[in-house]
Design a protein around this motif. Structure first.
Motif, mmCIF file in Angstrom:
data_model
loop_
_atom_site.group_PDB
_atom_site.id
_atom_site.type_symbol
_atom_site.label_atom_id
_atom_site.label_comp_id
_atom_site.label_asym_id
_atom_site.label_seq_id
_atom_site.Cartn_x
_atom_site.Cartn_y
_atom_site.Cartn_z
ATOM 1 N N THR A 21 -8.086 8.601 -4.762
ATOM 2 C CA THR A 21 -7.196 8.069 -5.782
ATOM 3 C C THR A 21 -7.828 8.341 -7.150
ATOM 4 O O THR A 21 -9.006 8.678 -7.244
ATOM 5 C CB THR A 21 -6.943 6.569 -5.604
ATOM 6 N N LEU A 73 -13.514 -0.557 -6.796
ATOM 7 C CA LEU A 73 -12.178 -0.534 -6.216
ATOM 8 C C LEU A 73 -12.106 -1.420 -4.978
ATOM 9 O O LEU A 73 -11.112 -2.124 -4.763
ATOM 10 C CB LEU A 73 -11.801 0.909 -5.867
ATOM 11 N N ALA A 74 -13.161 -1.413 -4.171
ATOM 12 C CA ALA A 74 -13.192 -2.262 -2.975
ATOM 13 C C ALA A 74 -13.215 -3.738 -3.349
ATOM 14 O O ALA A 74 -12.547 -4.567 -2.711
ATOM 15 C CB ALA A 74 -14.403 -1.903 -2.117
ATOM 16 N N ASN A 96 -8.737 -2.762 -3.540
ATOM 17 C CA ASN A 96 -8.086 -1.451 -3.670
ATOM 18 C C ASN A 96 -6.907 -1.464 -4.636
ATOM 19 O O ASN A 96 -5.990 -0.644 -4.526
ATOM 20 C CB ASN A 96 -7.644 -0.916 -2.303
ATOM 21 N N TYR A 125 0.832 -1.195 0.000
ATOM 22 C CA TYR A 125 0.000 0.000 0.000
ATOM 23 C C TYR A 125 0.869 1.247 0.000
ATOM 24 O O TYR A 125 1.979 1.252 0.534
ATOM 25 C CB TYR A 125 -0.921 0.029 1.233
ATOM 26 N N SER A 145 -9.170 -0.946 4.466
ATOM 27 C CA SER A 145 -10.189 -0.632 3.467
ATOM 28 C C SER A 145 -10.058 0.776 2.921
ATOM 29 O O SER A 145 -10.670 1.111 1.919
ATOM 30 C CB SER A 145 -11.587 -0.816 4.064
ATOM 31 N N GLN A 146 -9.252 1.627 3.604
ATOM 32 C CA GLN A 146 -9.068 2.997 3.136
ATOM 33 C C GLN A 146 -7.636 3.250 2.679
ATOM 34 O O GLN A 146 -7.221 4.392 2.541
ATOM 35 C CB GLN A 146 -9.454 3.997 4.223
ATOM 36 N N SER A 185 -16.000 3.468 -6.387
ATOM 37 C CA SER A 185 -15.491 3.089 -5.068
ATOM 38 C C SER A 185 -15.807 1.634 -4.755
ATOM 39 O O SER A 185 -14.990 0.906 -4.187
ATOM 40 C CB SER A 185 -16.085 3.999 -3.982
ATOM 41 N N VAL A 189 -4.697 2.605 -0.308
ATOM 42 C CA VAL A 189 -4.626 2.371 -1.749
ATOM 43 C C VAL A 189 -3.405 1.530 -2.056
ATOM 44 O O VAL A 189 -2.298 1.837 -1.612
ATOM 45 C CB VAL A 189 -4.535 3.707 -2.523
ATOM 46 N N VAL A 220 -11.631 6.407 -1.473
ATOM 47 C CA VAL A 220 -11.223 5.040 -1.143
ATOM 48 C C VAL A 220 -11.892 4.614 0.158
ATOM 49 O O VAL A 220 -11.742 5.271 1.188
ATOM 50 C CB VAL A 220 -9.693 4.940 -1.008
ATOM 51 N N GLY A 221 -12.652 3.530 0.101
ATOM 52 C CA GLY A 221 -13.284 2.995 1.302
ATOM 53 C C GLY A 221 -14.484 3.783 1.774
ATOM 54 O O GLY A 221 -14.910 3.645 2.912
#
Length: 457
Positions: free
Chosen positions: A277, A209-210, A214, A17, A85-86, A206, A88, A265-266
């Motif tokens: 992001t 992405l999850a 991510n 990350y 979860s938050q 979002s 990237v 994100v998240g």
């Protein structure tokens, strides 16, 4: 968390990350190298320069730093304590990605193979399966080749219409399973124009992405299914701001076509404490689906324009008994329904799904690879009991499902109701070897036929 020596253990987060700026929430790949502050905080050069400029220009003269108490930097949230979860994932270098697992044409099945796989799970809907197989195949050819002899291939976004319970969502789920790509399913009813109560249009990305853990590059090759798309139709005869209708369609335009989009994100909405992001939607396949209730009336009105008096005239009730009138839909009808032309133009592949009849309900019970009755047979087989259904049982279940008018979803509720007692009683008696369900039992007029091991009752 610090270890015994006072050092931070990041659990290999630095490898997977990337950090983001505490002020502007941009990841390091976008903002550039960070300045590390006490408390394991990171600030980008731009934000640091803006802070210095604010002090130098006297913009913060109201602050008397000499009277301020000492700031405990540990009260700020360090990067290590942010939920996964938050965070990237770092983007892998393109060369490195190609060396590991390049996406080739061999990874994408031909249209006839995609349809053959869909046939194992979805009953009927031949035209829809063919249209979707071709569109998906062409889309991923476009993703792999990027360009073909300098001719840019446009996206094959899809719009599917069909009554509730006819298999729209299930088709998309099966496609994503076949191709092994991330799939995000979202509901258009929750979307509103940015700034109002509800989710922003970026929340769609979002979710994708999850699902992709991510991983931005993986998400940029995924599929997004927007269900209930008919709920964002333009409201008619309204004087108030249409924040959940036409405005949402306008907000989706750039995402559907392909653009660089700032994505939280998240989280489902943008706010000051959510890291951001950038995602490129150019290679994301968007599939929209909806029941479009009462659009048949618009189709009838268009088809009956030629009706008049005389022997050769079309009768006004000519299409009243046509259950699959939705097959005649055109973009003109969708515009009349409330979809704006710019939105429809970004969904070039338009197809419909058939409404279910009695024969299709029976096939849904029997034929799919994971049919619900096969699931119950497997469950009882674990108790060494054979479960059988006679023809009258299939017909009784299908008739009850047609009465509910909720499509294939009704089958599960019907079967759960009459199978509950059987699933409760069978494990009691080890002597039971076979249970046969009849139409009378489904209709509440009798009991299932139970056969003991070695004997019949």
């Amino acid at each position: 968390m610090p270890d015994n020596n006072g050092n931070n253990q990041n659990n290999n987060d630095d490898d997977e990350y990337e950090k983001y700026c505490y002020l502007c929430r941009r990841p390091e790949s976008e903002a550039g190298p960070f300045i590390r502050m006490p408390g394991n905080m990171y600030i980008c050069n731009d934000c640091m320069q803006k802070s210095f400029d604010s002090f130098n220009n006297g913009a913060m003269q109201f602050l008397d730093l000499s009277k301020m108490p000492n700031i405990n930097m540990s009260q700020f949230m360090p990067f290590d304590d942010i939920p996964t979860s938050q965070k990237v994932k770092k983007k892998k270098k393109q060369k490195e990605e190609k060396e590991q697992k390049p996406l080739t044409m061999a990874d994408v099945p031909a249209p006839h193979k995609i349809k053959a796989m869909l046939d194992e799970y979805v009953v009927g809907q031949e035209y829809a399966k063919r249209a979707m197989s071709v569109a998906v195949y062409n889309h991923y050819k476009r993703v792999i080749t990027d360009t073909m002899d300098d001719i840019e291939i446009e996206k094959s976004n899809m719009l599917m219409l069909g009554p509730t319970g006819c298999g729209k969502t299930y088709l998309v789920q099966t496609i994503a399973k076949i191709l092994q790509v991330p799939l995000a399913i979202t509901d258009a009813t929750t979307l509103t124009e940015a700034g109002y109560i509800g989710d922003d249009v970026e929340s769609i990305l979002s979710k994708l992405l999850a699902v992709a853990d991510n991983d931005v590059e993986k998400a940029e090759r995924g599929i997004v299914f927007i269900d209930e798309i008919d709920k964002i139709a333009k409201k008619k005869e309204t004087r108030s701001r249409d924040v959940s209708g036409e405005s949402v369609q306008q907000g989706l335009l750039k995402i559907l076509e392909g653009a660089e989009v700032e994505v939280p994100v998240g989280s489902g909405s943008k706010n000051a404490m959510t890291p951001m992001t950038t995602m490129n939607t150019r290679n994301i396949l968007f599939i929209c689906g909806g029941a479009f209730p009462d659009i048949e009336d618009i189709i009838k009105q268009r088809l009956n324009k030629q009706s008049s008096m005389g022997f050769a005239a079309d009768l006004k009730d000519k299409y009243d008994k046509n259950d699959n009138l939705i097959k005649e839909v055109t973009t003109e009808d969708l515009r009349e329904f409330g979809m704006i032309p710019e939105f429809l133009g970004r969904l070039p592949v338009l197809f419909t799904l058939d409404s279910l009849d009695k024969d299709m309900y029976i096939k849904i019970l029997k034929e799919p690879k994971n049919a619900i009755l096969k699931q119950y047979k497997k469950l009882l087989a674990l108790d060494e009991v054979d479960l059988e259904f006679d023809d009258s049982a299939y017909e009784a279940i299908a008739e009850k499902a047609m009465e509910k008018k909720t499509g294939a979803r009704a089958l599960r509720a019907i079967i759960e109701k009459f199978m509950m007692d059987i699933m409760y009683e069978i494990p009691r008696d080890d002597n039971i070897g076979r249970v046969t369900i009849t139409g009378d039992y489904i209709n509440g007029k009798g009991a299932p036929i139970i056969e003991l091991r070695g004997t019949n009752i």
